[in-house]
Design a protein around this motif. Sequence first.
Motif, PDB file in Angstrom:
ATOM      1  N   CYS A   1       7.717  -4.152   3.482  1.00 24.90           N
ATOM      2  CA  CYS A   1       8.053  -3.074   2.541  1.00 24.90           C
ATOM      3  C   CYS A   1       9.246  -2.262   3.008  1.00 24.90           C
ATOM      4  O   CYS A   1       9.834  -1.527   2.217  1.00 24.90           O
TER       5      CYS A   1
ATOM      6  N   GLY B   1       5.962   1.687   5.469  1.00 21.23           N
ATOM      7  CA  GLY B   1       5.861   1.107   6.803  1.00 21.23           C
ATOM      8  C   GLY B   1       4.701   1.627   7.629  1.00 21.23           C
ATOM      9  O   GLY B   1       4.691   1.463   8.853  1.00 21.23           O
ATOM     10  N   VAL B   2       3.726   2.251   6.997  1.00 21.22           N
ATOM     11  CA  VAL B   2       2.647   2.881   7.755  1.00 21.22           C
ATOM     12  C   VAL B   2       1.347   2.081   7.722  1.00 21.22           C
ATOM     13  O   VAL B   2       0.666   1.943   8.746  1.00 21.22           O
ATOM     14  N   CYS B   3       0.975   1.524   6.582  1.00 22.97           N
ATOM     15  CA  CYS B   3      -0.395   0.991   6.440  1.00 22.97           C
ATOM     16  C   CYS B   3      -0.545  -0.452   6.913  1.00 22.97           C
ATOM     17  O   CYS B   3      -1.654  -0.894   7.212  1.00 22.97           O
ATOM     18  N   GLY B   4       0.511  -1.231   6.953  1.00 18.38           N
ATOM     19  CA  GLY B   4       0.429  -2.610   7.439  1.00 18.38           C
ATOM     20  C   GLY B   4      -0.023  -3.619   6.406  1.00 18.38           C
ATOM     21  O   GLY B   4      -0.128  -4.813   6.710  1.00 18.38           O
TER      22      GLY B   4
ATOM     23  N   CYS C   1       1.509  -4.915   4.020  1.00 16.86           N
ATOM     24  CA  CYS C   1       2.580  -5.846   3.650  1.00 16.86           C
ATOM     25  C   CYS C   1       3.030  -6.718   4.815  1.00 16.86           C
ATOM     26  O   CYS C   1       4.077  -7.353   4.742  1.00 16.86           O
TER      27      CYS C   1
ATOM     28  N   GLY D   1       0.837  -1.195   0.000  1.00 16.35           N
ATOM     29  CA  GLY D   1       0.000   0.000   0.000  1.00 16.35           C
ATOM     30  C   GLY D   1       0.864   1.233   0.000  1.00 16.35           C
ATOM     31  O   GLY D   1       1.166   1.807  -1.041  1.00 16.35           O
ATOM     32  N   CYS D   2       1.328   1.637   1.179  1.00 19.21           N
ATOM     33  CA  CYS D   2       2.084   2.885   1.298  1.00 19.21           C
ATOM     34  C   CYS D   2       3.552   2.726   0.936  1.00 19.21           C
ATOM     35  O   CYS D   2       4.206   3.681   0.540  1.00 19.21           O
ATOM     36  N   GLU D   3       4.099   1.537   1.121  1.00 22.03           N
ATOM     37  CA  GLU D   3       5.539   1.266   0.953  1.00 22.03           C
ATOM     38  C   GLU D   3       6.402   2.154   1.851  1.00 22.03           C
ATOM     39  O   GLU D   3       7.564   2.404   1.568  1.00 22.03           O
TER      40      GLU D   3
HETATM   41  S1  FES Z   1       3.012  -1.275   2.305  1.00 25.11           S
HETATM   42 FE1  FES Z   1       2.233  -0.037   3.888  1.00 25.11          FE
HETATM   43  S2  FES Z   1       3.334  -0.748   5.633  1.00 25.11           S
HETATM   44 FE2  FES Z   1       4.202  -1.822   3.998  1.00 25.11          FE
END
Ligand code: FES
Length: 382
Positions: free
Chosen positions: A60, A43-46, A48, A39-41
Motif C-alpha cells: 500500500c 503502512g501500519v496494519c500489514g 497488504c 486495511g489502513c493504506e
Molecule cells: S493496508 Fe495496512 S499496511 Fe498496507
Amino acid sequence: MTAISLTVNGHAVSAEVEPRTHLADFLRDQLRLTGTHLGCEHGVCGACTILIGGVPARSCITYAVACDGLEIRTIEGFEDDALMAELRDAFSREHGLQCGFCTAGMLISARDIVQRFPQADERRIRTELSGNLCRCTGYVGIVNAVASVASRQAEPAARAAVAPPKAAARPAPVQSAPAAPPRAEPPAASAPETVREGWTRIDESFVIAAPPATVWQALADFPKVAACLPGAELTEHDARAVKGRLRVKLGPMAASFAGSATVQRDETAMTGIAKGAGTDSGSRSRTRGELAYRLTPEAGGRQTRVAVTVDYDLQGPLAQFSRSNLARDFAGRVVAEFAANLNRALGAGDAQPAAAPQSLNALGLLWSVIWSRLKQLIAWCR
Ligand code: FES
Ligand code: FES
C-alpha cells in the motif's frame, strides 16, 4: 503514464501505470489479484503484505513504478508452495483466523518468519509478527500456528520437504535489475564478524578530502556529526554518550526515533563503534543497532576513507521496509549526503556546511534510488 514490466507470481507482466499508483491498487485493480487486502493504506496494519524480491513489503505504500523489473509474489502465488500449505493448515487447526481479512498478509509474514527463524520461540514470533495487526482473532491461535510450523521447520527432513519448486516449472520471468557490484572495501574493523540472527547489516564507505587526524577529530565532535546527518537532532551529549532524535518520512509514513547511544573509540586503530537503541512512539517501531567505523588514509594521507558497518534490528510496522534492497540503496544515499555535508563542514568542499534538513526526506531519496535503478536497468539492457 509510465510503462513497467515486472514478474508477478512467476508470470511476466507489462502495463502502463500512473506514477502515483500504489502496487496494491495495481495488483487488485489491474491484475485482479484481490487476495492482497487493504486495511489502513498507511503502512501500519500489514494486511497488504506481499513479497517484493523475496522480502515482505507493504504494497500500500510502494509505488508500482518502483517495482519495474522486480519479482512480486502475492498470496495467489503460493498455491503450490508446501510451506504455505502447512501454514494454512496450521492457521485453520489452531483457529488462527476469524474474518480472514488480515490472513493473506499474516501468512506471508509467517512464512518469512519460519524460514528465517526455524528455532523461533513465542517471543520471537510475536516480535516478528508485530507489524501485522488482527482485529478479531486475538493472536494466540496465530502464534500457536506459526510456532507449530516453525518447530517442524527446524527438523532437516521437514526443511527438505518444503524446498521451493524448480524454477523451470514457471514461465520465464522478466529479468530483475542487476545487483549492485560488491564493494571492494572491507567492513569497519570493530564490527562483529557475524551478523546476529534477525539483524540486518549494511556496509558503506566514503572519502573525505581531509587527512585522517582531521576526520578523526571531527567524528568526535557529536554536534558537528549531527549537523551533517539529515534528520538528526542532538539533545544531550558528553564525551562518550549521546541522546537525540532521528526524523524520517517515507510517503505517508513519518517516524521520529528518540534514543541514545554510547560511543567507544580506539585512537590507535582509528576505529569507533556506537551502540544504541531508539523508539518511534507514533508507529511503535523499535530499533537497536551498532555503527562501526574505521578510518584509513588515501592519496598519500591527504584524504581519508571512512568504512562504515551498520548492524540493526528494527521491530514494528516499519520493519518490513528495513530488509529490502531499497532500504540498502536508501542507506547508501544517506551516507553520501552525510559525506558531502562533512566534506563541506571541514572546508574540503565548496561551501560551509549545509543546514541539516529538519527531517530525512526519504521520499525524495527513494525517488533518486528508483531513478538510479532504472538507469542501471537501461544500461544492462543495452
Ligand atoms: S493496508 Fe495496512 S499496511 Fe498496507
Ligand atoms: S482474522 Fe479478522 S482481522 Fe485477522
